[in-house]
Design a protein around this motif. Structure first.
Motif, short mmCIF file in Angstrom:
data_model
loop_
_atom_site.label_atom_id
_atom_site.label_comp_id
_atom_site.label_asym_id
_atom_site.label_seq_id
_atom_site.Cartn_x
_atom_site.Cartn_y
_atom_site.Cartn_z
N HIS A 45 13.52 6.04 -7.92
CA HIS A 45 12.30 6.30 -8.69
C HIS A 45 11.42 4.97 -8.99
O HIS A 45 10.31 4.91 -9.12
N THR A 46 12.14 4.24 -9.45
CA THR A 46 11.38 2.99 -9.92
C THR A 46 11.06 2.09 -8.82
O THR A 46 10.04 1.73 -8.95
N ALA A 47 11.66 2.08 -7.77
CA ALA A 47 11.19 1.44 -6.58
C ALA A 47 9.66 2.11 -6.02
O ALA A 47 8.94 1.41 -5.83
N ASP A 48 9.45 3.55 -6.27
CA ASP A 48 8.61 4.06 -5.70
C ASP A 48 7.48 3.82 -6.71
O ASP A 48 6.43 3.57 -6.42
N CYS A 49 7.80 3.85 -7.94
CA CYS A 49 6.92 3.40 -8.95
C CYS A 49 6.45 1.79 -8.93
O CYS A 49 4.92 1.55 -9.03
N LEU A 50 6.97 1.12 -8.48
CA LEU A 50 6.80 -0.37 -8.43
C LEU A 50 5.83 -0.50 -7.12
O LEU A 50 4.81 -1.17 -7.17
N HIS A 51 6.04 0.35 -6.19
CA HIS A 51 5.10 0.51 -4.92
C HIS A 51 3.83 0.78 -5.31
O HIS A 51 2.79 0.23 -5.01
N LYS A 52 3.81 1.99 -6.10
CA LYS A 52 2.44 2.40 -6.63
C LYS A 52 1.70 1.37 -7.47
O LYS A 52 0.44 1.09 -7.43
N LEU A 53 2.60 0.85 -8.41
CA LEU A 53 2.12 -0.18 -9.14
C LEU A 53 1.47 -1.65 -8.43
O LEU A 53 0.29 -2.13 -8.80
N ARG A 54 2.04 -1.78 -7.30
CA ARG A 54 1.43 -2.96 -6.44
C ARG A 54 0.18 -2.59 -5.94
O ARG A 54 -0.60 -3.36 -5.83
N GLU A 55 0.01 -1.25 -5.61
CA GLU A 55 -1.41 -0.70 -5.11
C GLU A 55 -2.45 -0.80 -6.25
O GLU A 55 -3.52 -1.42 -6.01
N ILE A 56 -2.12 -0.48 -7.32
CA ILE A 56 -2.84 -0.66 -8.48
C ILE A 56 -3.24 -2.07 -8.70
O ILE A 56 -4.50 -2.56 -8.97
N ALA A 57 -2.31 -2.91 -8.54
CA ALA A 57 -2.47 -4.25 -8.85
C ALA A 57 -3.38 -5.08 -7.64
O ALA A 57 -4.22 -6.07 -8.03
N GLU A 58 -2.97 -4.53 -6.48
CA GLU A 58 -3.84 -5.08 -5.37
C GLU A 58 -5.46 -4.85 -5.58
O GLU A 58 -6.22 -5.70 -5.31
N PHE A 59 -5.72 -3.71 -5.96
CA PHE A 59 -6.90 -3.10 -6.13
C PHE A 59 -7.54 -3.78 -7.29
O PHE A 59 -8.88 -4.15 -7.36
N ALA A 60 -6.78 -4.11 -8.64
CA ALA A 60 -7.24 -4.83 -9.56
C ALA A 60 -7.57 -6.19 -9.20
O ALA A 60 -8.75 -6.87 -9.28
N LEU A 61 -6.67 -6.86 -8.21
CA LEU A 61 -6.91 -8.15 -7.77
C LEU A 61 -8.47 -8.32 -7.07
O LEU A 61 -9.21 -9.35 -7.19
N GLU A 62 -8.60 -7.29 -6.13
CA GLU A 62 -9.78 -7.35 -5.18
C GLU A 62 -10.85 -7.17 -6.02
O GLU A 62 -11.80 -7.39 -5.69
N THR A 63 -10.87 -6.19 -7.20
CA THR A 63 -12.10 -6.00 -8.10
C THR A 63 -12.29 -6.81 -9.17
O THR A 63 -13.43 -6.65 -9.71
N GLY A 64 -11.28 -7.71 -9.34
CA GLY A 64 -11.56 -8.55 -10.34
C GLY A 64 -11.33 -7.90 -12.03
O GLY A 64 -11.79 -8.46 -12.98
N ARG A 65 -10.52 -6.70 -12.00
CA ARG A 65 -10.42 -6.11 -13.23
C ARG A 65 -8.98 -6.25 -13.67
O ARG A 65 -7.93 -6.72 -12.60
N PRO A 66 -8.67 -5.88 -14.75
CA PRO A 66 -7.02 -5.98 -15.58
C PRO A 66 -6.51 -4.77 -14.93
O PRO A 66 -7.04 -3.73 -14.52
N VAL A 67 -5.24 -4.65 -15.10
CA VAL A 67 -4.43 -3.36 -14.96
C VAL A 67 -4.05 -2.94 -16.72
O VAL A 67 -3.82 -3.92 -17.31
N VAL A 68 -4.44 -1.74 -16.74
CA VAL A 68 -4.18 -1.22 -18.27
C VAL A 68 -3.49 -0.05 -18.05
O VAL A 68 -3.25 0.74 -17.08
N TRP A 69 -2.58 0.44 -19.07
CA TRP A 69 -1.91 1.46 -19.21
C TRP A 69 -1.94 1.94 -20.71
O TRP A 69 -2.02 1.15 -21.55
N ALA A 70 -2.16 3.20 -20.74
CA ALA A 70 -2.24 4.10 -21.97
C ALA A 70 -1.92 5.44 -21.94
O ALA A 70 -1.95 6.07 -20.63
#
Length: 148
Positions: free
Chosen positions: A123-148
């Protein structure tokens, strides 16, 4: 309770809405102030803003009070998990969670934490994979990653 990991989407334009899902007008303004000024002029000149309504509801057309509505750019990928899992995932990338569980990291920092973490279960591995997608998008768009 749950926590969503995402990149905040910037406002690309301002329009009007009566509040109905299908009630966003075709008007587009660069700033909230320009939209607000137009709406106030409409209310003054036409004794209301109902004439702008596009939802098809007779009440909105006759009496509706239109409001400014933000048109957002693509928000990108996101992931929603329970509070319990959010604490575990944040710990896996070296962050401590406190109530309420919310935070923000620059994309580079977040990506470094994700790629250097070691998942402890599937489960953690799956979540980390998804977090990597989010981080890649954040890098591409110059945005931060937020959680709330």
């Amino acid at each position: 309770m749950s926590v969503t990991f995402f990149t905040p989407a910037p406002v690309s334009a301002w329009a009007f809405s009566c509040g109905h899902e299908n009630g966003v007008t075709a008007h587009r303004f660069a700033t909230w102030q320009e939209a607000s000024d137009f709406l106030n002029d409409q209310a003054r000149d036409d004794l209301g803003t109902g004439a702008l309504a596009v939802c098809g509801d007779d009440y909105c057309f006759a009496f509706g009070r239109m409001m400014t509505h933000a048109i957002l750019e693509n928000g990108g990928p996101s992931m929603q998990v329970s509070n319990h899992n959010a604490v575990r995932i944040l710990a896996a990338i070296g962050l401590t969670a406190r109530e309420p569980i919310c935070g923000e990291r620059e994309a580079e920092n977040f990506m470094a934490r994700v790629i250097t973490s070691t998942p402890t279960d599937v489960h953690t591995a799956d979540c980390l994979h998804k977090l990597r997608e989010i981080a890649e998008f954040a890098l591409e768009t110059g945005r931060p990653v937020v959680w709330a």
